[in-house]
Design an enzyme around this catalytic site. Structure first.
Site, short mmCIF file in Angstrom:
data_model
loop_
_atom_site.label_atom_id
_atom_site.label_comp_id
_atom_site.label_asym_id
_atom_site.label_seq_id
_atom_site.Cartn_x
_atom_site.Cartn_y
_atom_site.Cartn_z
N ASP A 89 0.93 -1.15 -0.01
CA ASP A 89 -0.23 -0.06 -0.07
C ASP A 89 0.85 1.30 0.02
O ASP A 89 0.28 2.61 -0.26
CB ASP A 89 -1.00 -0.16 1.22
CG ASP A 89 -2.24 0.97 0.92
OD1 ASP A 89 -2.45 1.00 -0.24
OD2 ASP A 89 -2.70 1.41 1.92
N SER A 116 -7.29 4.98 -0.81
CA SER A 116 -7.55 3.82 -1.56
C SER A 116 -9.09 3.39 -1.56
O SER A 116 -9.51 3.41 -0.45
CB SER A 116 -6.51 2.49 -0.69
OG SER A 116 -5.30 2.88 -0.80
N GLN A 125 -4.98 -1.78 -7.56
CA GLN A 125 -5.62 -1.04 -6.58
C GLN A 125 -6.27 0.13 -7.50
O GLN A 125 -5.52 1.00 -8.42
CB GLN A 125 -4.49 -0.48 -5.51
CG GLN A 125 -5.16 0.38 -4.48
CD GLN A 125 -4.25 1.20 -3.57
OE1 GLN A 125 -3.50 2.03 -3.82
NE2 GLN A 125 -3.90 0.49 -2.52
#
Length: 306
Positions: free
Chosen positions: A223, A247, A296
């Site tokens: 991430d 996100s 993502q």
């Protein structure tokens, strides 16, 4: 309560913080509680929720099966002042595949000081033994070796004078994952660039750990930087004024065993940005082998440019 990190920047202390992150308390059948942490600010870092949710799912397995894929949605921002509760639902246990649904919940006081239940994340993960068989991959990209590159701390020390004094301490706080950007960009004065970037990363001092820990820590690490890849073509960074970044969803596929205490190459790119969202992709490589892929979609809403 928010866990207070050790003030030491010793790799062993930083690794201990990460292992503590993954230490979940079982509070009921298939329900686990994890403490919250200030990794990036008052909102819980998405990588923390990914890692803890993956650990919660793994803890319900009757056999030692690594995760081979996960698909999750970030439904609302988490608050680091409160722990996260992970409710696991056993969807299937077959001879090879096991599937788990994991829901991450916080209980946050509302205006009447009553405990309000908030779902912050939902994920389905599938687990399967690594059984060999057909094997194919493309060739690992060629980049400068990590030994000749400066790490994030060294790079930030050259940028600190551009940061307001009130923000300098947080800007310089050492990350728990050692990261070496291959072609570092200036986050304070970014210029439009091809939306592709790559980092070397590792968590050197975690010691001998099961594969579930390595996978959870890779999910945690995935991430960092990924959502920012889509910003590069617009000459923006997470420090740009008037920019809201978060996100929205996150998926991972684990292909081969790896050791997160050794250098991994994280190669990232973005295909498109539109309607305040950007789609970003990443691949993790180690010793010439493709060990994991990730994707993502991130929110990138720009209200004003100053």
């Amino acid at each position: 309560m928010t866990h207070i990190f050790a003030k030491s920047n010793n790799p062993k202390d930083l690794a201990a913080d990460l292992l503590y992150t993954l230490t979940l308390e079982q509070t009921a059948p298939d329900v686990f509680c994890g403490p919250s942490f200030d990794y990036v600010g008052p909102r819980i870092f998405g990588g923390q929720v990914l890692a803890q949710a993956l650990m919660a799912g793994a803890l319900t397995l009757d056999q030692d099966k690594p995760c081979h894929s996960l698909h999750g949605y970030f439904l609302r921002g988490g608050d680091i002042r409160y722990p996260v509760h992970y409710q696991v639902r056993r969807l299937r246990d077959g001879r090879s595949l096991s599937a788990r649904e994991v829901t991450a919940i916080q209980y946050v006081p509302d205006q009447a000081n009553q405990s309000a239940r908030q779902v912050i994340f939902s994920m389905i993960a599938s687990f399967s033994p690594m059984e060999g068989g057909l094997d194919h991959q493309k060739t690992m990209p060629t980049y400068p070796a990590p030994d000749i590159l400066p790490n994030e701390q060294e790079l930030k020390s050259h940028q600190i004078t551009k940061i307001p004094k009130s923000l300098q301490a947080r800007f310089m706080r050492q990350r728990h994952v050692e990261i070496k950007p291959i072609d570092p960009k200036d986050p304070i004065d970014p210029e439009p660039a091809l939306p592709r970037q790559a980092n070397w990363l590792r968590i050197e001092a975690i010691g001998d750990q099961p594969m579930a820990i390595h996978q959870a820590l890779l999910a945690f690490s995935s991430d960092f930087y990924l959502v920012g890849t889509g910003l590069m073509s617009h000459g923006l960074s997470y420090l740009s004024q008037g920019l809201q970044v978060a996100s929205i969803d996150h998926s991972m596929h684990f292909h081969r065993p790896f050791d997160i205490s050794q250098w991994l190459l994280y190669d990232m790119w973005s295909d498109t940005t539109s309607h305040a969202k950007g789609l970003n992709h990443g691949q993790f490589w180690q010793d010439g082998k493709l060990v994991a892929t990730t994707q993502q979609e991130g929110l990138m809403r720009l209200s004003t440019r100053q």
